[in-house]
Design a protein around this motif. Structure first.
Motif, PDB file in Angstrom:
ATOM      1  N   ALA A 270      -6.965  -2.684   1.586  1.00 56.40           N
ATOM      2  CA  ALA A 270      -8.432  -2.740   1.690  1.00 56.40           C
ATOM      3  C   ALA A 270      -8.860  -2.428   3.123  1.00 56.40           C
ATOM      4  CB  ALA A 270      -8.937  -4.112   1.270  1.00 56.40           C
ATOM      5  N   LEU A 271      -9.907  -1.631   3.241  1.00 56.42           N
ATOM      6  CA  LEU A 271     -10.343  -1.117   4.532  1.00 56.42           C
ATOM      7  C   LEU A 271     -11.767  -1.563   4.826  1.00 56.42           C
ATOM      8  CD1 LEU A 271      -8.832   2.420   3.880  1.00 56.42           C
ATOM      9  CD2 LEU A 271      -7.868   0.603   5.326  1.00 56.42           C
ATOM     10  N   MET A 272     -11.992  -1.978   6.071  1.00 59.61           N
ATOM     11  CA  MET A 272     -13.281  -2.503   6.506  1.00 59.61           C
ATOM     12  C   MET A 272     -14.242  -1.362   6.824  1.00 59.61           C
ATOM     13  SD  MET A 272     -12.981  -5.351   9.451  1.00 59.61           S
ATOM     14  CE  MET A 272     -11.358  -5.988   9.077  1.00 59.61           C
ATOM     15  N   VAL A 273     -15.384  -1.373   6.172  1.00 60.35           N
ATOM     16  CA  VAL A 273     -16.384  -0.324   6.427  1.00 60.35           C
ATOM     17  C   VAL A 273     -17.766  -0.954   6.623  1.00 60.35           C
ATOM     18  CG1 VAL A 273     -15.143   1.440   5.073  1.00 60.35           C
ATOM     19  CG2 VAL A 273     -16.863   0.001   3.951  1.00 60.35           C
ATOM     20  N   ASP A 274     -18.689  -0.175   7.199  1.00 61.63           N
ATOM     21  CA  ASP A 274     -20.076  -0.626   7.310  1.00 61.63           C
ATOM     22  C   ASP A 274     -20.833  -0.400   6.011  1.00 61.63           C
ATOM     23  OD1 ASP A 274     -20.167  -1.603   9.881  1.00 61.63           O
ATOM     24  OD2 ASP A 274     -20.501   0.386  10.757  1.00 61.63           O
ATOM     25  N   ASP A 275     -20.401   0.626   5.259  1.00 56.43           N
ATOM     26  CA  ASP A 275     -21.167   1.030   4.081  1.00 56.43           C
ATOM     27  C   ASP A 275     -20.192   1.459   2.973  1.00 56.43           C
ATOM     28  OD1 ASP A 275     -22.744   2.306   2.175  1.00 56.43           O
ATOM     29  OD2 ASP A 275     -24.084   3.203   3.667  1.00 56.43           O
TER      30      ASP A 275
ATOM     31  N   ASN B 138     -10.409   6.616  14.630  1.00 61.80           N
ATOM     32  CA  ASN B 138     -10.281   5.726  15.799  1.00 61.80           C
ATOM     33  C   ASN B 138      -8.869   5.168  15.971  1.00 61.80           C
ATOM     34  OD1 ASN B 138     -10.102   3.703  13.877  1.00 61.80           O
ATOM     35  ND2 ASN B 138     -12.177   2.930  14.203  1.00 61.80           N
ATOM     36  N   GLY B 139      -7.944   5.533  15.069  1.00 62.45           N
ATOM     37  CA  GLY B 139      -6.556   5.091  15.210  1.00 62.45           C
ATOM     38  C   GLY B 139      -6.303   3.666  14.733  1.00 62.45           C
ATOM     39  N   PHE B 140      -7.335   2.997  14.181  1.00 62.28           N
ATOM     40  CA  PHE B 140      -7.138   1.608  13.729  1.00 62.28           C
ATOM     41  C   PHE B 140      -6.320   1.537  12.438  1.00 62.28           C
ATOM     42  CE2 PHE B 140     -11.295  -0.222  15.767  1.00 62.28           C
ATOM     43  CZ  PHE B 140     -10.778   0.075  17.011  1.00 62.28           C
TER      44      PHE B 140
ATOM     45  N   LEU C  53     -15.728   8.926   7.382  1.00 66.07           N
ATOM     46  CA  LEU C  53     -15.268   7.652   6.814  1.00 66.07           C
ATOM     47  C   LEU C  53     -14.882   6.701   7.954  1.00 66.07           C
ATOM     48  CD1 LEU C  53     -14.568   6.107   4.166  1.00 66.07           C
ATOM     49  CD2 LEU C  53     -12.254   7.048   4.370  1.00 66.07           C
ATOM     50  N   PRO C  54     -15.899   6.190   8.692  1.00 68.95           N
ATOM     51  CA  PRO C  54     -15.549   5.295   9.802  1.00 68.95           C
ATOM     52  C   PRO C  54     -14.953   3.982   9.277  1.00 68.95           C
ATOM     53  CG  PRO C  54     -17.942   5.646   9.680  1.00 68.95           C
ATOM     54  CD  PRO C  54     -17.344   6.387   8.537  1.00 68.95           C
ATOM     55  N   LEU C  55     -13.782   3.621   9.804  1.00 71.13           N
ATOM     56  CA  LEU C  55     -13.082   2.410   9.365  1.00 71.13           C
ATOM     57  C   LEU C  55     -12.927   1.466  10.556  1.00 71.13           C
ATOM     58  CD1 LEU C  55     -10.182   4.119   7.337  1.00 71.13           C
ATOM     59  CD2 LEU C  55     -12.345   3.206   6.428  1.00 71.13           C
ATOM     60  N   HIS C  56     -13.148   0.177  10.315  1.00 65.58           N
ATOM     61  CA  HIS C  56     -12.984  -0.808  11.384  1.00 65.58           C
ATOM     62  C   HIS C  56     -11.604  -1.439  11.376  1.00 65.58           C
ATOM     63  CE1 HIS C  56     -17.102  -0.287  12.441  1.00 65.58           C
ATOM     64  NE2 HIS C  56     -17.517  -0.643  11.236  1.00 65.58           N
ATOM     65  N   GLY C  57     -10.786  -1.045  10.411  1.00 61.97           N
ATOM     66  CA  GLY C  57      -9.432  -1.592  10.356  1.00 61.97           C
ATOM     67  C   GLY C  57      -9.091  -2.022   8.944  1.00 61.97           C
ATOM     68  N   THR C  58      -7.967  -2.743   8.828  1.00 61.18           N
ATOM     69  CA  THR C  58      -7.529  -3.246   7.526  1.00 61.18           C
ATOM     70  C   THR C  58      -8.283  -4.535   7.236  1.00 61.18           C
ATOM     71  OG1 THR C  58      -5.335  -2.325   7.949  1.00 61.18           O
ATOM     72  CG2 THR C  58      -5.494  -3.989   6.207  1.00 61.18           C
ATOM     73  N   ASP C  59      -8.967  -4.592   6.088  1.00 58.23           N
ATOM     74  CA  ASP C  59      -9.682  -5.825   5.740  1.00 58.23           C
ATOM     75  C   ASP C  59      -8.712  -6.843   5.143  1.00 58.23           C
ATOM     76  OD1 ASP C  59     -12.813  -6.706   5.286  1.00 58.23           O
ATOM     77  OD2 ASP C  59     -11.439  -7.631   3.856  1.00 58.23           O
TER      78      ASP C  59
ATOM     79  N   VAL D 177      -2.434  -5.881  11.351  1.00 60.28           N
ATOM     80  CA  VAL D 177      -1.633  -4.861  10.667  1.00 60.28           C
ATOM     81  C   VAL D 177      -1.616  -3.615  11.546  1.00 60.28           C
ATOM     82  CG1 VAL D 177      -1.476  -3.346   8.656  1.00 60.28           C
ATOM     83  CG2 VAL D 177      -2.137  -5.754   8.365  1.00 60.28           C
ATOM     84  N   ASP D 178      -0.412  -3.203  11.968  1.00 59.24           N
ATOM     85  CA  ASP D 178      -0.281  -2.019  12.827  1.00 59.24           C
ATOM     86  C   ASP D 178      -0.278  -0.740  11.993  1.00 59.24           C
ATOM     87  OD1 ASP D 178       0.793  -1.223  15.834  1.00 59.24           O
ATOM     88  OD2 ASP D 178       1.610   0.108  14.280  1.00 59.24           O
ATOM     89  N   HIS D 179       0.488  -0.717  10.912  1.00 61.33           N
ATOM     90  CA  HIS D 179       0.503   0.425   9.998  1.00 61.33           C
ATOM     91  C   HIS D 179       1.105   0.009   8.663  1.00 61.33           C
ATOM     92  CE1 HIS D 179       4.442   0.710  12.139  1.00 61.33           C
ATOM     93  NE2 HIS D 179       4.919   1.160  10.982  1.00 61.33           N
TER      94      HIS D 179
END
Ligand code: FE2
Length: 376
Positions: A100-105, A232-234, A18-24, A180-182
């Motif tokens: 909401a979390l940023m994803v590619d897919d 990735n810790g994002f 579940l690769p995440l690019h961060g908080t959308d 957003v840090d956490h």
């Protein structure tokens, strides 16, 4: 026993299902979105971005999108009773509905999480307009809170289909809030470990830090916490549960007033906490204050810091150190009348932890507020 494990964020994202690019975005359901948007713009320096409502063909709600650097909030209110948004506000008051979390897919994110036991909130759904398409999907997490996976790589509009640009003549200056840090969840008695397992099993997160009731207790009240991080810790989600103390845990007070589990605080990063908190206080944001005696000994505990102590003391900013560096942090009072959601402002100077050294002073400050409300 008191246990703090070292942060160990995996560099290996290849195995991350579940690769995440961060908080959308973070979406709050609120009683009056127009006024809430004005408050967050005025007090915190967010800008008007987008709007959805009857004028854009959305008949049951009004949503205002506001942004500051990488932080996007959506403030949504129901236009009539007898719908899920109105019910949410009736039960919880104003609060966070969506992380909401940023994803590619987003379709794959839904398949990966639901096949591991995630409960569907939204099946993969494609929204289209003249600016392209956004794919959304979602799963339930603790309480009535949900995660929505947002795939926007084929979209170049202002926010997403259904929204129009919100142009405002009122554009308060930024207060330097960056991302957003956490986001911290409060869950019920004995529910921390089941939700830790949810984030491990369903979302592939790792438990990077743990605090037990020996770490987070005062003379009167206690809580336990485990910090979950994606590969990735994002994206970091600490999970709190109440613990037994002589008096009522702050987590229990939250659960009573939120009427269930939910988001306790959103921590927002700044690159200059003194400037940021100075501006926030000028704009009326209220923060928890520790006794000034905190500053008499703090440098003995944390060692050298780059900042002068005087402005930190004036503003009530707390300091903590771990083996990678230090951090500066401060906590707002609740953002609504119920003692539920609040913000943390944090500046990290190498430290990847969460301010364990401040817990006692902080929770004593919180207890004074709890006591004033008659809830201790
Ligand atoms: Fe925090």
């Amino acid at each position: 026993m008191s246990v703090e494990t070292a942060p160990a964020i995996s560099e290996n994202t290849l195995a991350d299902f579940l690769p995440l690019h961060g908080t959308d975005y973070v979406e709050l359901y609120v009683g009056n979105a127009k006024q809430a948007a004005h408050f967050y713009k005025t007090a915190f320096g967010f800008q008007s971005i987008a709007y959805a409502g009857p004028e854009t063909g959305v008949m049951d709600r009004a949503s205002y999108v506001i942004r500051q650097n990488k932080i996007t909030f959506v403030l949504t209110t129901p236009l009539k009773t007898n719908n899920a948004i109105a019910d949410h506000i009736y039960k919880h008051g104003d609060g966070v509905k969506v992380l909401a979390l940023m994803v590619d897919d987003a379709t794959d994110a839904w398949h990966q999480t639901t096949k591991r036991g995630g409960k569907t909130y939204m099946e993969p759904t494609t929204l289209k307009d003249e600016h392209g398409s956004v794919v959304l999907s979602g799963i339930h997490t603790y309480g009535d809170t949900v995660h929505i996976f947002v795939e926007r790589k084929n979209y170049n509009g202002i926010f997403m289909p259904g929204f129009r640009k919100w142009e405002s003549h009122y554009n308060p200056t930024s207060t330097g809030l960056l991302y957003v840090d956490h986001c911290v969840g409060n869950v019920g008695w004995n529910q921390m470990n089941p939700w830790v397992k949810f984030y491990e099993d369903v979302m592939g997160f790792k438990n990077i830090l743990s605090f037990d009731d020996k770490d987070i207790s005062t003379e009167y009240s206690a809580l336990m916490s485990k910090v979950m991080s994606n590969g990735n810790g994002f994206v970091k989600f600490p999970i709190n549960e109440p613990a037994e103390g002589k008096k009522k845990s702050q987590v229990e007070e939250y659960l009573d007033f939120y009427n269930g589990e939910g988001v306790q605080h959103v921590a927002i990063a700044t690159a200059n906490i003194i400037e940021t908190v100075t501006m926030l206080q000028e704009r009326g944001v209220e923060f928890l204050k520790v006794p000034t005696s905190y500053y008499d000994t703090v440098l003995d505990r944390v060692g050298h810091i780059d900042e002068d102590l005087a402005p930190l003391k004036d503003l009530g900013i707390l300091i903590d150190r771990d083996n990678e560096g230090y951090l500066l942090q401060i906590f707002s009072k609740p953002l609504e009348d119920r003692p539920t959601l609040f913000f943390e402002i944090i500046q990290r100077k190498g430290a990847k932890s969460f301010g364990k050294g401040n817990f006692k002073a902080l929770f004593e400050a919180l207890e004074r507020e709890q006591e004033a409300r008659g809830n201790l």
